[in-house]
Write an enzyme that holds these catalytic residues in place. Structure first.
Site, PDB file in Angstrom:
ATOM      1  N   PRO A  18      86.862 -74.877-144.477  1.00  0.00           N
ATOM      2  CA  PRO A  18      87.827 -73.828-144.808  1.00  0.00           C
ATOM      3  C   PRO A  18      88.124 -73.124-143.487  1.00  0.00           C
ATOM      4  O   PRO A  18      86.869 -73.202-142.669  1.00  0.00           O
ATOM      5  CB  PRO A  18      87.235 -73.464-145.432  1.00  0.00           C
ATOM      6  CG  PRO A  18      85.218 -73.818-145.132  1.00  0.00           C
ATOM      7  CD  PRO A  18      85.980 -75.466-145.178  1.00  0.00           C
ATOM      8  N   MET A  19      89.222 -72.831-143.260  1.00  0.00           N
ATOM      9  CA  MET A  19      89.165 -71.773-142.193  1.00  0.00           C
ATOM     10  C   MET A  19      90.493 -70.640-142.822  1.00  0.00           C
ATOM     11  O   MET A  19      91.546 -71.338-142.953  1.00  0.00           O
ATOM     12  CB  MET A  19      90.254 -72.380-140.988  1.00  0.00           C
ATOM     13  CG  MET A  19      89.248 -73.645-140.200  1.00  0.00           C
ATOM     14  SD  MET A  19      89.896 -74.375-138.612  1.00  0.00           S
ATOM     15  CE  MET A  19      90.592 -75.590-138.805  1.00  0.00           C
ATOM     16  N   GLN A  72      87.101 -72.153-152.227  1.00  0.00           N
ATOM     17  CA  GLN A  72      85.800 -71.303-151.060  1.00  0.00           C
ATOM     18  C   GLN A  72      86.110 -69.296-151.680  1.00  0.00           C
ATOM     19  O   GLN A  72      86.616 -69.208-151.828  1.00  0.00           O
ATOM     20  CB  GLN A  72      85.853 -71.071-150.152  1.00  0.00           C
ATOM     21  CG  GLN A  72      84.389 -71.080-149.230  1.00  0.00           C
ATOM     22  CD  GLN A  72      84.002 -70.254-147.648  1.00  0.00           C
ATOM     23  OE1 GLN A  72      85.366 -69.955-147.073  1.00  0.00           O
ATOM     24  NE2 GLN A  72      83.028 -71.361-147.270  1.00  0.00           N
ATOM     25  N   CYS A 103      80.233 -66.877-142.838  1.00  0.00           N
ATOM     26  CA  CYS A 103      81.302 -66.111-142.211  1.00  0.00           C
ATOM     27  C   CYS A 103      80.564 -64.755-141.436  1.00  0.00           C
ATOM     28  O   CYS A 103      79.524 -63.777-142.035  1.00  0.00           O
ATOM     29  CB  CYS A 103      81.946 -65.283-142.987  1.00  0.00           C
ATOM     30  SG  CYS A 103      83.583 -64.117-142.636  1.00  0.00           S
ATOM     31  N   LYS A 142      77.612 -72.881-148.376  1.00  0.00           N
ATOM     32  CA  LYS A 142      77.566 -72.926-146.777  1.00  0.00           C
ATOM     33  C   LYS A 142      77.068 -71.781-146.158  1.00  0.00           C
ATOM     34  O   LYS A 142      77.588 -70.938-146.709  1.00  0.00           O
ATOM     35  CB  LYS A 142      79.186 -72.961-146.406  1.00  0.00           C
ATOM     36  CG  LYS A 142      79.979 -73.521-144.789  1.00  0.00           C
ATOM     37  CD  LYS A 142      81.174 -74.353-144.834  1.00  0.00           C
ATOM     38  CE  LYS A 142      81.505 -74.457-143.656  1.00  0.00           C
ATOM     39  NZ  LYS A 142      82.057 -72.972-142.277  1.00  0.00           N
ATOM     40  N   GLY A 204      80.252 -78.110-137.381  1.00  0.00           N
ATOM     41  CA  GLY A 204      79.726 -77.171-135.786  1.00  0.00           C
ATOM     42  C   GLY A 204      80.058 -78.302-134.621  1.00  0.00           C
ATOM     43  O   GLY A 204      79.486 -79.120-134.451  1.00  0.00           O
ATOM     44  N   ASP A 205      81.094 -78.134-134.201  1.00  0.00           N
ATOM     45  CA  ASP A 205      81.780 -78.703-132.396  1.00  0.00           C
ATOM     46  C   ASP A 205      82.484 -79.849-133.389  1.00  0.00           C
ATOM     47  O   ASP A 205      81.566 -81.070-132.466  1.00  0.00           O
ATOM     48  CB  ASP A 205      80.455 -78.917-131.655  1.00  0.00           C
ATOM     49  CG  ASP A 205      80.282 -77.516-130.914  1.00  0.00           C
ATOM     50  OD1 ASP A 205      81.020 -76.708-130.987  1.00  0.00           O
ATOM     51  OD2 ASP A 205      79.086 -77.358-130.089  1.00  0.00           O
ATOM     52  N   ARG A 228      88.030 -76.316-136.347  1.00  0.00           N
ATOM     53  CA  ARG A 228      88.413 -76.406-135.431  1.00  0.00           C
ATOM     54  C   ARG A 228      89.430 -77.941-134.596  1.00  0.00           C
ATOM     55  O   ARG A 228      90.285 -77.631-134.086  1.00  0.00           O
ATOM     56  CB  ARG A 228      87.526 -75.637-134.393  1.00  0.00           C
ATOM     57  CG  ARG A 228      88.053 -73.939-134.855  1.00  0.00           C
ATOM     58  CD  ARG A 228      86.877 -73.545-133.296  1.00  0.00           C
ATOM     59  NE  ARG A 228      85.894 -73.989-133.437  1.00  0.00           N
ATOM     60  CZ  ARG A 228      84.769 -73.318-132.492  1.00  0.00           C
ATOM     61  NH1 ARG A 228      85.265 -72.647-131.559  1.00  0.00           N
ATOM     62  NH2 ARG A 228      83.616 -74.000-132.489  1.00  0.00           N
TER      63      ARG A 228
END
Ligand SMILES: Cc1cc2nc3c(=O)[nH]c(=O)nc-3n(C[C@H](O)[C@H](O)[C@H](O)COP(=O)(O)O)c2cc1C
Length: 327
Positions: A18-19, A72, A103, A142, A204-205, A228
């Site tokens: 989710p972004m 979400q 968040c 999450k 993450g990453d 990302r």
């Protein structure tokens, strides 16, 4: 790969995370077309859902081609979250509900929501139990490694979430105080994976196909979440799959790169209309251009583009220019 929950089988272990402001309907479609195994909506406020806020509801509009998809929600009041989850499910027809407890943004944590719930695990447990009772679909939570370096409580938090009724978990290996900076600690996710019986998604990453496959293997997680790494590069999912099955990475050539950006932009315009869609698509277009060497002269124009016609003109010129895909 284990199914994430009974009745929820992701097509593969590479998940679009989710972004907020990014993973709208158009982007979810493009990423699913490019091989994502599962996707998440942007986070939506449970309280706003209970107020029947139209803008919030529109974020949960899901097309069949995006499934399996998880809706979400965020919030910290158990009964409001339960009602919000019911409404989110009704509006989206999603395959599962996820509760955002990761968040880091002050406007969210300031209300005791998002990652602030990692500091109030008893309240977090009541939120999870209330949502569990409210919806019959798979439920995930999450969260992050912890609030800060001194209070990394992901393992205890994961056990609590499991005991409160979560079917699977997603762990972002950064603390809240890191926001999106520094490095994500894959060791935390590996420890959570060992500590619980339910499936775990590692986040993450996961910024490239190689990093994503490595994260999956390093953590022993059941799936990896790409966030990302998919911005301006939805083909990362196809590339992950290719690497995962022992073939090389897939890097589209410049023409395919531009074609995919055009597909994305046209989808946004068809879903939101040109006037609303074009300003929203600029950041995506700049992410696509950022992945091309030699695209700098086009960036200034793309940053201001306001019609589909002008966008198409820039694309035609880009196709004639000597651009190269960055490795
Ligand atoms: C612009 C942006 C918006 C995000 N919005 C959300 C969100 O709505 N809900 C959520 O749980 N995580 C959100 N995240 C976190 C991502 O889902 C992911 O966990 C995080 O970026 C770590 O993965 P990465 O380092 O591979 O990007 C967001 C991240 C970014 C960069």
């Amino acid at each position: 790969m284990r199914p994430l929950a009974a009745g929820l089988c992701a097509k593969n272990p590479f998940v679009l995370g989710p972004m907020a402001g990014v993973t709208d309907s158009a982007f979810r479609t493009v990423c699913m077309e490019q091989g994502a195994g599962l996707c998440y909506t942007e986070m939506v406020s449970a309280r706003a859902l209970t107020y029947h806020d139209r803008k919030t509801a529109s974020l949960l509009s899901v097309q069949p081609c995006q499934r399996p998809v998880i809706a979400q929600i965020f919030g910290s009041e158990p009964e409001v979250m339960a009602e919000g989850a019911r409404i989110a499910l009704e509006l989206s027809g999603a395959d599962g509900i996820d509760i955002n407890m990761g968040c880091p943004m002050p406007k969210i944590t300031g209300n005791g929501e998002g990652s602030a719930l990692m500091r109030t695990p008893e309240l977090a447990a009541r939120v999870i139990s209330a949502v569990r009772r409210a919806v019959p679909v798979p439920l995930s939570v999450k969260f992050r490694a912890g609030w800060d370096e001194q209070s990394k409580n992901a393992v205890e938090f994961a056990r609590m979430a499991q005991d409160s009724g979560a079917d699977f978990l997603c762990v972002h290996g950064r603390t809240r105080s890191q926001f999106y900076g520094g490095h994500s600690d894959a060791g935390v996710t590996a420890a959570v994976r060992q500590a619980v019986d339910i499936p775990v998604i590692a986040s993450g990453d996961a910024l490239s196909a190689r990093a994503s496959v490595r994260l999956l293997r390093e953590t022993g997680a059941d799936a990896v979440m790409i966030a990302r790494g998919a911005q301006g590069a939805p083909w990362i999912f196809a590339s992950c799959l290719s690497l995962y099955i022992g073939h090389g990475e897939i890097l589209p050539d410049v023409q395919t790169h531009i074609e995919l950006m055009r597909r994305h932009v046209r989808l946004v315009c068809s879903l939101k209309g040109e006037a609303r869609g074009m300003p929203e698509i600029r950041k995506h277009a700049l992410w696509y251009l950022g992945r091309l060497r030699g695209a700098k002269p086009f960036k200034v124009r793309m940053a201001q583009v306001s019609t589909l016609g002008a966008f198409e003109e820039i694309c035609s010129e880009m196709l004639k220019a000597r651009l190269q895909v960055k490795e």
